[in-house]
Each structure stands twice: as C-alpha cells, then as structure tokens.
Design a protein around this motif. Structure first.
Motif, short mmCIF file in Angstrom:
data_model
loop_
_atom_site.label_atom_id
_atom_site.label_comp_id
_atom_site.label_asym_id
_atom_site.label_seq_id
_atom_site.Cartn_x
_atom_site.Cartn_y
_atom_site.Cartn_z
N UNK A 144 16.72 2.68 -5.30
CA UNK A 144 15.54 1.84 -5.16
C UNK A 144 14.32 2.59 -5.68
N UNK A 145 14.18 3.84 -5.27
CA UNK A 145 13.05 4.66 -5.72
C UNK A 145 13.00 4.74 -7.24
N UNK A 146 14.13 4.99 -7.86
CA UNK A 146 14.17 5.09 -9.33
C UNK A 146 13.77 3.77 -9.98
N UNK A 147 14.20 2.65 -9.43
CA UNK A 147 13.82 1.34 -9.98
C UNK A 147 12.34 1.08 -9.79
N UNK A 158 2.91 4.23 -3.61
CA UNK A 158 3.42 5.40 -2.90
C UNK A 158 4.72 5.08 -2.16
N UNK A 159 5.70 5.97 -2.32
CA UNK A 159 6.99 5.80 -1.66
C UNK A 159 7.24 7.01 -0.77
N UNK A 160 7.45 6.74 0.52
CA UNK A 160 7.73 7.77 1.50
C UNK A 160 9.18 7.62 1.91
N UNK A 161 9.96 8.63 1.61
CA UNK A 161 11.37 8.63 2.02
C UNK A 161 11.41 9.03 3.49
N UNK A 174 0.85 -1.19 0.00
CA UNK A 174 0.00 0.00 0.00
C UNK A 174 0.88 1.24 0.00
N UNK A 175 2.04 1.12 0.66
CA UNK A 175 3.08 2.14 0.59
C UNK A 175 4.39 1.56 1.06
N UNK A 176 5.48 2.25 0.69
CA UNK A 176 6.83 1.85 1.07
C UNK A 176 7.43 2.96 1.92
N UNK A 177 7.94 2.61 3.11
CA UNK A 177 8.74 3.52 3.92
C UNK A 177 10.19 3.19 3.58
N UNK A 178 10.88 4.13 2.95
CA UNK A 178 12.19 3.86 2.36
C UNK A 178 13.25 4.80 2.92
N UNK A 227 9.37 10.43 -5.48
CA UNK A 227 8.90 10.19 -4.11
C UNK A 227 7.57 10.89 -3.89
N UNK A 228 6.71 10.26 -3.13
CA UNK A 228 5.43 10.87 -2.78
C UNK A 228 5.56 11.77 -1.56
#
Length: 146
Positions: free
Chosen positions: A77-80, A91-94, A61-65, A112-113
């Motif tokens: 990772x985000x770019x991939x 959704x990607x949350x840095x 549902x989302x990634x905490x990265x 990034x979101x």
C-alpha cells in the motif's frame, strides 16, 4: 464536514476500535476514515471499488497504516501511495507490531514518514496514538494539506 481527514488502515478489530476510540476521545478535529485491508485502503485513496465517486482531491492529512494486512500488505500500500501523484505527499505512519529491523528499513526505503511500534499496554497505546495525532495534525506542516 471537518477539513482534516485521517485514514486508519487496520485489520485487527481490537486495534482498530482502540485507535478510532482514542482519536475520537482526544477530541480530534478530523474525520476518521477506516480501511480493513490493503485493497480497501487503495480503493478509498483512489476513489475506486466500493469508494467509487469519492472526491479524491480530498486526501488524508495522514495515514495510519498497519504493515501486516490481508489482500495487500501495508508495505505494498505504501509503495502504491508513493507512486501516485495524487497521494505521493500524504504522510504515512506505519503503525505495526513488528520489531524487525528489516521491516523498519523496508518501510523507510519505501517512503514511510514514520515507523511506530504498537505498544501492548492499553495506556501506552492510547498515549502513542494521541501523540501521533497531535504531531501530524497540529505540529507538522504538510504539503498534502495545502
């Protein structure tokens, strides 16, 4: 099995434990998957390596990265994630210790979101993680979850 999934990508054992415990204690209605470096995160998302055979149609549902990871940076990772149709809408949350404007700009430019600084204070940290979880699971409507 819970229908929602959160992927936490974090190499710092203390930050990882605090994040997962905070999510669990908040009563999250999501399964929590963990990756400890950038390569493991991509292996999980794309069902390869030690995660070969994982159902890749079920994406988080989302990634905490975290930004600063061993083997492959959070930014890589985000770019991939954004380049692959399977994960492009997740959704990607840095979640990072960085306060560098250039890091924030690079994350947003790469798709990034959200960019969230990790608070040093325990209570502030848990409050931010709880807010992130509440927003991305309960408030936000995501195409990735449809």
């Amino acid at each position: 099995m819970l229908d929602k999934l959160i992927l936490v990508v974090e190499d710092n054992p203390d930050h990882l434990e605090l994040t997962v415990l905070t999510l669990e204690e908040s009563g999250t209605r999501a399964e929590i998957a963990v990756a400890r470096d950038g390569v493991e995160a991509l292996d999980y998302l794309f069902g390869q390596g030690q995660h070969a055979g994982r159902d890749t149609q079920r994406q988080p549902s989302f990634i905490l990265l975290d930004m600063k990871l061993p083997k492959l940076s959070g930014l890589d990772v985000l770019r991939s994630v954004r380049k692959n149709p399977l994960t492009a809408l997740v959704p990607v949350i840095m979640l990072t210790s960085s306060s560098e404007h250039s890091d924030m700009a690079a994350c947003y430019q790469s798709g990034a979101n959200s960019f969230v600084r990790k608070p040093v204070d325990f209570i502030d940290f848990t409050e931010k993680v709880n807010r992130l979880q509440a927003y991305w699971l309960d408030v936000n409507q995501s195409l990735a979850a449809v």
